[in-house]
Design a protein around this motif. Structure first.
Motif, PDB file in Angstrom:
ATOM      1  N   ASP A 180       0.836  -1.200   0.000  1.00 45.27           N
ATOM      2  CA  ASP A 180       0.000   0.000   0.000  1.00 45.27           C
ATOM      3  C   ASP A 180       0.875   1.256   0.000  1.00 45.27           C
ATOM      4  O   ASP A 180       2.020   1.229   0.453  1.00 45.27           O
ATOM      5  N   ASP A 181       0.312   2.352  -0.494  1.00 51.83           N
ATOM      6  CA  ASP A 181       0.978   3.668  -0.448  1.00 51.83           C
ATOM      7  C   ASP A 181       2.367   3.600  -1.050  1.00 51.83           C
ATOM      8  O   ASP A 181       3.299   4.259  -0.562  1.00 51.83           O
ATOM      9  N   ASP A 203       0.502   5.306  -4.503  1.00 48.60           N
ATOM     10  CA  ASP A 203      -0.077   6.170  -3.489  1.00 48.60           C
ATOM     11  C   ASP A 203      -0.868   7.317  -4.111  1.00 48.60           C
ATOM     12  O   ASP A 203      -0.498   7.876  -5.131  1.00 48.60           O
ATOM     13  N   GLU A 237      -4.416   4.408  -6.695  1.00 53.08           N
ATOM     14  CA  GLU A 237      -5.319   4.843  -5.628  1.00 53.08           C
ATOM     15  C   GLU A 237      -5.683   6.309  -5.801  1.00 53.08           C
ATOM     16  O   GLU A 237      -4.901   7.086  -6.347  1.00 53.08           O
TER      17      GLU A 237
HETATM   18 MG    MG Z   1      -3.155   3.633   0.317  1.00 53.42          MG
END
Ligand code: MG
Ligand code: C2E
Ligand code: MG
Ligand code: MG
Length: 274
Positions: A180-181, A203, A237
């Motif tokens: 993630d990110d 991200d 995202e």
């Molecule tokens: Mg994220």
């Protein structure tokens, strides 16, 4: 003030700080009751493919506080990480996600959906983590291949071998991993080839500035190219505009998450036939 400090150590505290500490202590006391009082909820945000079809959801935690209303995870996850409440809370999230997966498994229209769950480093490092995840999958009857655990680069700053070992044990049972990110952490890229990852999530800070900022364009294009060469899925995202989506498609991104496709919503409000 310095003179009185010897007699009264409290005078060292600035009153504003004291108010903040008290507010924090109250929030912490309330958070301890959130699970027993059944105040936690999951919201789900769709992830879509190039054609706009929903291929999965991310489970995002919400705290329905009796007086404060809906508390954002940004306000209570860091606190839960500090006081270790993230371990039982995070486990509740995994159990709820597994129950959802099991419910979806019976219907051909939803059987292929994945559910992504955020796992904080503190929760992941808990000695019982692997066993508890596997127990939740088994007890619910969720198809393990549809459960995706989202971890962040901070997990690999220390204890890399331990993290890798845990990931491998879960991966052996079919559970997948997203990073993630991606691009906001400090880690070197070398762990990308050592860890059993399936997906990189670009991200949202890079996506937000995409069309205004050359550096963001270069970074996003590089992440997409990197994921292709490492044979990892890539999800963008925070996609909010059609222009961002079009740019991402033109640069080889095939999966998206963001307000353009849907906000995180309670299960009842989730539209799966986009
Ligand atoms: Mg994220
Ligand atoms: P994240 O995992 O990176 O989740 C994405 C966040 O971006 C979510 O915020 C989501 O609502 C928001 N978002 C999605 N699309 C857009 C968009 O198009 N524009 C904008 N501006 N924002 C968008 P949320 O739900 O407030 O969660 C914030 C963070 O809290 C998450 O970031 C995750 O790190 C953490 N979190 C949420 N649920 C959990 C959980 O169950 N466990 C743990 N450990 N962390 C969680
Ligand atoms: Mg996430
Ligand atoms: Mg985040």
């Amino acid at each position: 003030q310095a003179k009185s400090a010897g007699r009264n150590a409290l005078s060292f505290f600035d009153p504003e700080m004291q108010v903040r500490l008290q507010a924090r202590a109250r929030l912490e006391a309330d958070l301890r009751l959130a699970l027993p009082r059944d105040e936690l909820r999951l919201h789900f945000q769709p992830q879509v493919d190039e054609g706009g079809a929903v291929c999965g959801v991310e489970a995002l935690l919400r705290w329905q506080h009796p007086e404060r209303g809906m508390v954002s995870p940004a306000a209570f996850i860091p606190l839960a990480e500090e006081n270790r409440l993230i371990v039982p809370i995070g486990h509740w999230v995994i159990e709820a996600a597994c129950r959802q997966l099991a419910a979806w498994a019976g219907d051909p229209r939803t059987a292929l959906l994945t559910v992504s769950v955020n796992v904080s480093p503190r929760q992941f490092r808990d000695p019982g983590f692997v066993e508890r995840v596997l127990a939740a999958v088994e007890a619910s009857g969720a198809p393990p291949g549809r459960l995706k655990l989202e971890v962040t680069e901070s997990l690999f700053l220390e204890e890399r071998d331990e993290a890798r070992d845990k990931m491998l044990r879960l991966r052996e049972r079919g559970i997948t991993f997203a990073l993630d990110d991606f691009g906001t952490g400090y880690s070197s890229l070398s762990y990308l080839k050592r860890l059993p990852l399936d997906q990189l999530k670009i991200d949202q800070s890079f996506v937000r500035d995409l069309l205004e900022d050359e550096a963001s364009m270069a970074i996003v294009a590089s992440i997409i190219a990197l994921s292709h060469s490492l044979k990892l899925e890539v999800v963008a995202e925070g996609v909010e505009s059609e222009a961002q989506r079009a740019w991402l498609v033109a640069h080889g991104c095939r999966a998206f998450q963001g307000y353009l496709f849907g906000r995180p919503v309670p299960l009842e409000a989730l539209a799966l036939d986009a």
